[in-house]
Design an enzyme around this catalytic site. Sequence first.
Site, PDB file in Angstrom:
ATOM      1  CB  ALA B  85      -0.911   0.000   1.226  1.00 20.94           C
ATOM      2  CG  ASP B  86       2.734   5.059  -1.670  1.00 24.57           C
ATOM      3  OD1 ASP B  86       3.581   5.056  -0.772  1.00 24.57           O
ATOM      4  OD2 ASP B  86       2.592   6.019  -2.463  1.00 24.57           O
ATOM      5  CB  THR B  87      -0.952   6.459   2.586  1.00 22.97           C
ATOM      6  OG1 THR B  87      -1.544   5.179   2.797  1.00 22.97           O
ATOM      7  CG2 THR B  87      -1.921   7.527   3.067  1.00 22.97           C
ATOM      8  N   GLY B 122      -3.244   3.677  -2.372  1.00 18.08           N
ATOM      9  CA  GLY B 122      -3.240   2.664  -3.425  1.00 18.08           C
ATOM     10  C   GLY B 122      -2.866   1.329  -2.806  1.00 18.08           C
TER      11      GLY B 122
END
Lengths: 208, 208
Positions: B85-87, B122
């Site tokens: 995940a990437d925030t 994502g």
Amino acid sequence: MLQPVMHILKQKNIVLASGSPRRKELVENIGLKVQLCSSLFEENLDPHSFKSFSEFVEETALQKVLEVENRLICEGNVPDIVIGADTMVTLGKEMFGKPTSEHEAFEMLSRLSGRGHTVYTGVVVKSLDEIVKFTEKTNVFFGKMDEEQIRGYIATGEPMDKAGGYGIQGVGGSFVERVEGDYFTVVGLPLFRLCSVLYDMFKHEILL
Amino acid sequence: MLQPVMHILKQKNIVLASGSPRRKELVENIGLKVQLCSSLFEENLDPHSFKSFSEFVEETALQKVLEVENRLICEGNVPDIVIGADTMVTLGKEMFGKPTSEHEAFEMLSRLSGRGHTVYTGVVVKSLDEIVKFTEKTNVFFGKMDEEQIRGYIATGEPMDKAGGYGIQGVGGSFVERVEGDYFTVVGLPLFRLCSVLYDMFKHEILL
């Protein structure tokens, strides 16, 4: 938000009139140290005698605060601030409290599945010379749950001690597609409004 | 949501390609057991080369997943599922990553004060034969913060390792008046969509 008044709050005897470990965790997460004291108030108010859900949860929160404060004063442990809260799940005109059986939990969760509902949390903050009351409401939208998912969730044991039969901060969070409002209202204590009230109560002491 | 497939998931080697204790806590809260493995991917993609914020965070999440999966395979520890995940915090067309200094944290938080912004997370879920990618976005509305509140918050140390300079699950939660969307997107892992993907991936194995 409370950092500028934290040195003042740290010298206060703050009591959370609740037995909820979730509420305690929330106030600890924002750096507040509180004493947890479960209210013995029977929570037997008749919701139909109130004009709105807000008035009902605020009055329940107030009764919790008054019971705890009176008891602590009798014990000689006078609190500086008592915080109380009451949380209720509503769907249309219906109120969902804590389910009293797995059957009732199943009914509640089936009703909440695939639609939105509203969570009300009433809060009372009582200092020695002031009482502030407010209610926050947050809309919660559940995804569609199938029967196996609901039965599986009930088997975790999580629904039984929670208003509406779910805990958003636990396994129940995976059913929640979206929220509109303060998320912490759903956990049981609206942090933004609570901190705003505490900040306003004590900011005049910053320069003393 | 995952209870009907939990006995299947418990037999899988699930890796979370992240060093974030917050993401680990979220998946543990819903009963999933995962191995945490920080990605060594440099996170040096140029956001301007992507058509949207969504594509950027998904590609970063994908690169984290691929790097971790390749490394584990080389070590002979083949994962069944890798989750990445990437925030990112965005305000209009601007992206806010992790602040690199207290000065930058102050600038970010001053910009976020009293207005809404959008958080993108994502997510990539990769099994042995399938890759699923998606992005969730959640709007977050900060109350008005005064200078002392921002400086006090920075002094807690919390802003420095977080996108946008705040942690909603910590002290930062007290600044957040409301959210619209999945709250867990803001913490760093949208639980509803993630669980929907995992459920769809494994529900056909329930009756095997």
